[in-house]
Design a protein around this motif. Structure first.
Motif, short mmCIF file in Angstrom:
data_model
loop_
_atom_site.label_atom_id
_atom_site.label_comp_id
_atom_site.label_asym_id
_atom_site.label_seq_id
_atom_site.Cartn_x
_atom_site.Cartn_y
_atom_site.Cartn_z
N PHE A 201 0.85 -1.18 0.00
CA PHE A 201 0.00 0.00 0.00
C PHE A 201 0.89 1.24 0.00
O PHE A 201 1.79 1.36 0.84
CB PHE A 201 -0.92 0.01 1.22
N VAL A 202 0.65 2.14 -0.95
CA VAL A 202 1.52 3.30 -1.13
C VAL A 202 0.71 4.58 -1.23
O VAL A 202 -0.48 4.57 -1.54
CB VAL A 202 2.40 3.14 -2.38
N GLU A 203 1.41 5.70 -1.00
CA GLU A 203 0.81 7.03 -1.10
C GLU A 203 1.29 7.78 -2.33
O GLU A 203 0.67 8.77 -2.73
CB GLU A 203 1.15 7.83 0.15
N THR A 204 2.37 7.34 -2.92
CA THR A 204 2.93 8.03 -4.07
C THR A 204 2.09 7.79 -5.32
O THR A 204 1.55 6.70 -5.51
CB THR A 204 4.38 7.58 -4.33
N PRO A 205 2.00 8.80 -6.22
CA PRO A 205 1.31 8.58 -7.50
C PRO A 205 2.20 7.88 -8.53
O PRO A 205 1.71 7.49 -9.60
CB PRO A 205 0.97 10.01 -7.95
N ASP A 206 3.47 7.72 -8.22
CA ASP A 206 4.44 7.19 -9.20
C ASP A 206 4.53 5.67 -9.09
O ASP A 206 5.43 5.13 -8.43
CB ASP A 206 5.81 7.83 -8.97
N ILE A 207 3.59 4.97 -9.72
CA ILE A 207 3.56 3.51 -9.70
C ILE A 207 4.27 2.98 -10.94
O ILE A 207 3.93 3.37 -12.06
CB ILE A 207 2.11 2.98 -9.68
N ALA B 179 6.00 26.67 -2.09
CA ALA B 179 7.26 26.34 -2.76
C ALA B 179 8.42 27.18 -2.23
O ALA B 179 9.56 26.72 -2.19
CB ALA B 179 7.12 26.55 -4.27
N GLN B 180 8.11 28.40 -1.78
CA GLN B 180 9.15 29.33 -1.33
C GLN B 180 9.43 29.24 0.17
O GLN B 180 10.26 29.98 0.69
CB GLN B 180 8.74 30.76 -1.69
N THR B 181 8.74 28.33 0.85
CA THR B 181 8.86 28.23 2.30
C THR B 181 9.43 26.88 2.71
O THR B 181 9.01 25.85 2.21
CB THR B 181 7.48 28.41 2.96
N SER C 6 9.13 9.09 0.60
CA SER C 6 7.79 8.94 1.14
C SER C 6 6.77 9.37 0.10
O SER C 6 7.03 10.23 -0.74
CB SER C 6 7.63 9.77 2.41
N GLY C 7 5.57 8.79 0.18
CA GLY C 7 4.52 9.14 -0.76
C GLY C 7 4.04 10.57 -0.59
O GLY C 7 3.73 11.25 -1.56
N THR C 8 3.97 11.04 0.65
CA THR C 8 3.55 12.41 0.91
C THR C 8 4.50 13.40 0.26
O THR C 8 4.08 14.36 -0.39
CB THR C 8 3.46 12.67 2.42
N ASP D 109 5.77 17.15 -4.13
CA ASP D 109 6.69 17.56 -5.20
C ASP D 109 5.98 17.62 -6.54
O ASP D 109 6.20 18.53 -7.34
CB ASP D 109 7.87 16.59 -5.28
N GLY D 110 5.11 16.64 -6.80
CA GLY D 110 4.40 16.60 -8.07
C GLY D 110 3.30 17.64 -8.20
O GLY D 110 2.91 18.01 -9.31
N SER D 111 2.79 18.12 -7.07
CA SER D 111 1.70 19.09 -7.09
C SER D 111 2.19 20.52 -7.26
O SER D 111 1.42 21.40 -7.63
CB SER D 111 0.90 19.00 -5.78
N ILE D 112 3.46 20.75 -6.97
CA ILE D 112 4.03 22.09 -7.06
C ILE D 112 5.05 22.13 -8.18
O ILE D 112 6.06 21.41 -8.14
CB ILE D 112 4.68 22.49 -5.71
#
Length: 307
Positions: A159-165, A202-204, A213-215, A220-223
């Motif tokens: 079971f994973v949280e990452t979108p990169d399967i 992104a700047q913080t 980690s999947g989170t 990273d993928g959302s920004i």
């Protein structure tokens, strides 16, 4: 009543889970005697247990009359906290059993941290209700390590949280999750009414999960573009919550991981301009479908729970 015991020592020194279960039983069954029967306790012992709990808490839980005992307003509120505590204890017990199971006798699966902490114990409990003979062992790791374990045939299901399967693995959505922004109560973001933008994120520098980690991968993928390096990295959600509570800085975590801390106000929930980030938690396996047996049963339980 003397409330000094709460200040003089930690809760672990005086709280009794049986007393909390009794209190919940009274609320559910309508009287002290019925509540005592529900937890298998003699009424005389139940009376003493409630009086002891009241003395240690420092306020009355029940109003006593010839017609019976009823919860005070403080008692009714305490019942809700007690339910959460008992559920957490059940989660601890179920999860600990899964971690301790001998590897040569059971079905083993791997789960990323958020899944392992908040979802897997519920699923394991339902699997055992389906077949009490199944011995289940859970291996806890980050999403990258779960993928490696499935690819290397160390486990049949992960079971994973990452979108990169990886394309070679099959997957199925088992939970729709939200990532939320949290910040120390004294942080400027917690004080303002204007939502925080992803550009500001992104700047913080944030308090973050470790690479892999999947989170972290989802954020990273959302920004788009580069993000500022983390203030610090932790390999557990609870450590991040503690760091934010201590004022170290803001973080983005699963709502599952922050709900209990939000209820007691140790940090603040901060609005994002585009709304909370939604992601899918997935089961992964090799081949077209999991083989028949515990893996298939557990997958079916997960999918059914999310519908």
């Amino acid at each position: 009543m003397d409330s000094s015991p709460m200040r003089a020592q930690g809760i672990e020194q005086w709280i009794q889970m049986s007393s909390l279960a009794l209190l919940v039983g009274i609320a559910d069954h309508g009287s002290l005697s019925a509540g005592a029967r529900s937890v298998g306790m003699a009424q005389s012992n139940a009376t003493r247990a409630i009086k002891t709990l009241e003395r240690r808490l420092g306020y009355a839980l029940l109003t006593r009359a010839t017609s019976g005992s009823k919860l005070t307003p403080e008692g009714a509120l305490t019942v809700e906290w007690a339910r959460d505590s008992l559920q957490s204890l059940n989660t601890l017990w179920t999860g600990a059993q899964a971690l301790a199971a001998p590897e040569d006798r059971e079905f083993t699966f791997a789960a990323s941290m958020t899944v392992a902490e908040h979802l897997a114990p519920i699923w394991i409990g339902r699997l055992h209700e389906t077949d009490s003979h199944i011995k289940t062992k859970m291996r806890v790791m980050n999403s990258r390590e779960v993928i490696n374990a499935v690819q290397n045939k160390d486990v049949e299901l992960g079971f994973v949280e990452t979108p990169d399967i990886p394309p070679a693995l099959s997957s199925r959505i088992v939970w729709s999750d939200e990532l939320v922004l949290i910040a120390p109560t004294v942080h400027p973001w917690a004080q303002r009414s204007k939502p925080v933008t992803l550009i500001e994120i992104a700047q913080t520098a944030l308090v973050e999960r470790e690479a892999g980690s999947g989170t972290r991968a989802f954020l990273d993928g959302s920004i788009e573009g580069a993000r500022k390096a983390p203030i610090v990295e932790f390999n557990s959600n609870s450590a991040i919550c503690q760091a934010v509570s201590a004022g170290m800085g803001p973080a983005i975590l699963s709502r599952l991981a922050v709900e209990s801390s939000l209820r007691i106000g140790t940090f603040s929930l901060v609005a994002l301009q585009r709304g909370n980030l939604t992601r899918n938690l997935r089961a992964i396996w090799r081949g077209q479908e999991p083989a028949q047996g515990p893996a298939a049963q557990l997958l079916e339980i997960c999918v059914t729970a999310n519908t």
